[in-house]
Design an enzyme around this catalytic site. Structure first.
Site, PDB file in Angstrom:
ATOM      1  CB  CYS A  88       6.533 -75.917 -20.168  1.00 44.18           C
ATOM      2  SG  CYS A  88       5.960 -77.026 -18.910  1.00 44.18           S
ATOM      3  NE  ARG A  89      11.245 -73.850 -20.804  1.00 47.32           N
ATOM      4  CZ  ARG A  89      12.534 -74.096 -20.687  1.00 47.32           C
ATOM      5  NH1 ARG A  89      13.343 -73.092 -20.439  1.00 47.32           N
ATOM      6  NH2 ARG A  89      13.013 -75.307 -20.802  1.00 47.32           N
ATOM      7  CB  SER A  90       9.430 -75.080 -27.386  1.00 47.62           C
ATOM      8  OG  SER A  90       9.167 -76.417 -27.055  1.00 47.62           O
TER       9      SER A  90
ATOM     10  CG  ASP B  49      10.917 -75.467 -17.438  1.00 48.03           C
ATOM     11  OD1 ASP B  49       9.672 -75.351 -17.370  1.00 48.03           O
ATOM     12  OD2 ASP B  49      11.477 -76.500 -17.827  1.00 48.03           O
TER      13      ASP B  49
ATOM     14  CG  ASN C 183       7.996 -79.991 -27.989  1.00 49.18           C
ATOM     15  OD1 ASN C 183       7.600 -80.803 -28.831  1.00 49.18           O
ATOM     16  ND2 ASN C 183       7.756 -78.724 -28.117  1.00 49.18           N
TER      17      ASN C 183
ATOM     18  CB  CYS D 218      12.003 -75.745 -24.306  1.00 42.67           C
ATOM     19  SG  CYS D 218      10.479 -76.682 -24.424  1.00 42.67           S
TER      20      CYS D 218
HETATM   21  P1  4NP Z   1       9.864 -77.432 -21.056  1.00 48.89           P
HETATM   22  O1  4NP Z   1       9.672 -77.858 -19.526  1.00 48.89           O
HETATM   23  O2  4NP Z   1      11.303 -77.672 -21.403  1.00 48.89           O
HETATM   24  O3  4NP Z   1       9.500 -75.986 -21.070  1.00 48.89           O
HETATM   25  O4  4NP Z   1       8.911 -78.306 -21.848  1.00 48.89           O
HETATM   26  C1  4NP Z   1       9.962 -79.141 -19.028  1.00 48.89           C
HETATM   27  C2  4NP Z   1       8.934 -79.905 -18.546  1.00 48.89           C
HETATM   28  C3  4NP Z   1       9.212 -81.161 -18.025  1.00 48.89           C
HETATM   29  C4  4NP Z   1      10.511 -81.630 -17.982  1.00 48.89           C
HETATM   30  C5  4NP Z   1      11.533 -80.860 -18.486  1.00 48.89           C
HETATM   31  C6  4NP Z   1      11.254 -79.613 -18.992  1.00 48.89           C
HETATM   32  N1  4NP Z   1      10.792 -82.902 -17.404  1.00 48.89           N
HETATM   33  O5  4NP Z   1      11.961 -83.297 -17.370  1.00 48.89           O
HETATM   34  O6  4NP Z   1       9.867 -83.574 -16.956  1.00 48.89           O
END
Ligand code: 4NP
Length: 146
Positions: free
Chosen positions: A13-15, A119, A11, A8
């Site tokens: 939240c989702r993955s 997300d 790295n 994702c």
């Molecule tokens: P993820 O979510 O891609 O599911 O880990 C995110 C969490 C934080 C951010 C981006 C994506 N960020 O830019 O802070």
């Protein structure tokens, strides 16, 4: 299939959830499949998954608290047989970084009509994590059984 990498953006939240659900399934079924996850971005490298992802994992009996975020490397494209992006922007980033198209699929392909995995980090509070957990679980288990 011997190795799967879930990717994702951050790295955190989702993955990490897909990683934890897949690792749990592999361990419980004694399968010889390497599982990992990473992000295309570097903002959260070294961090634990976000609080709500750890919480929703725990509610479903999947402990992701020991994972640490890392950023994708070129080596990953050689080492992993299958690379799974969580949404279209992840897929497009992965292609730009040189991921072979032949290894690449979107998680939603495995049971959610190829939809993006939203997300929940920026909206929806904890409810968003519950919804996303269900989608990630269904698709990850379908992928492993395929
Ligand atoms: P993820 O979510 O891609 O599911 O880990 C995110 C969490 C934080 C951010 C981006 C994506 N960020 O830019 O802070």
């Amino acid at each position: 299939m011997k190795s799967i990498l879930f990717v994702c953006l951050g790295n955190i939240c989702r993955s990490p959830l897909a990683h934890g659900i897949a690792q749990d399934y592999v361990d419980k079924n004694g399968l010889d499949i390497k599982i990992d996850s990473c992000g295309t971005g570097s903002w959260h490298v070294g961090e634990t998954p976000c609080e709500n992802s750890i919480k929703v994992g725990n509610l479903h009996g999947v402990d992701i608290s020991k994972q640490r975020a890392r950023q994708i490397t070129q080596k990953d494209f050689e080492e992993f047989d299958v690379v799974i992006g969580l949404d279209d922007s992840n897929i497009s980033n992965l292609l730009k970084l040189g991921c072979p198209q032949s290894k690449l699929k979107k998680l939603g392909f495995y049971g959610y009509e190829n939809q993006d995995t939203p997300d929940p980090y920026f909206f929806d509070g904890f409810d968003g994590f519950e919804k996303v957990y269900e989608m990630i679980e269904v698709c990850t288990l379908n992928l492993l059984k395929s």
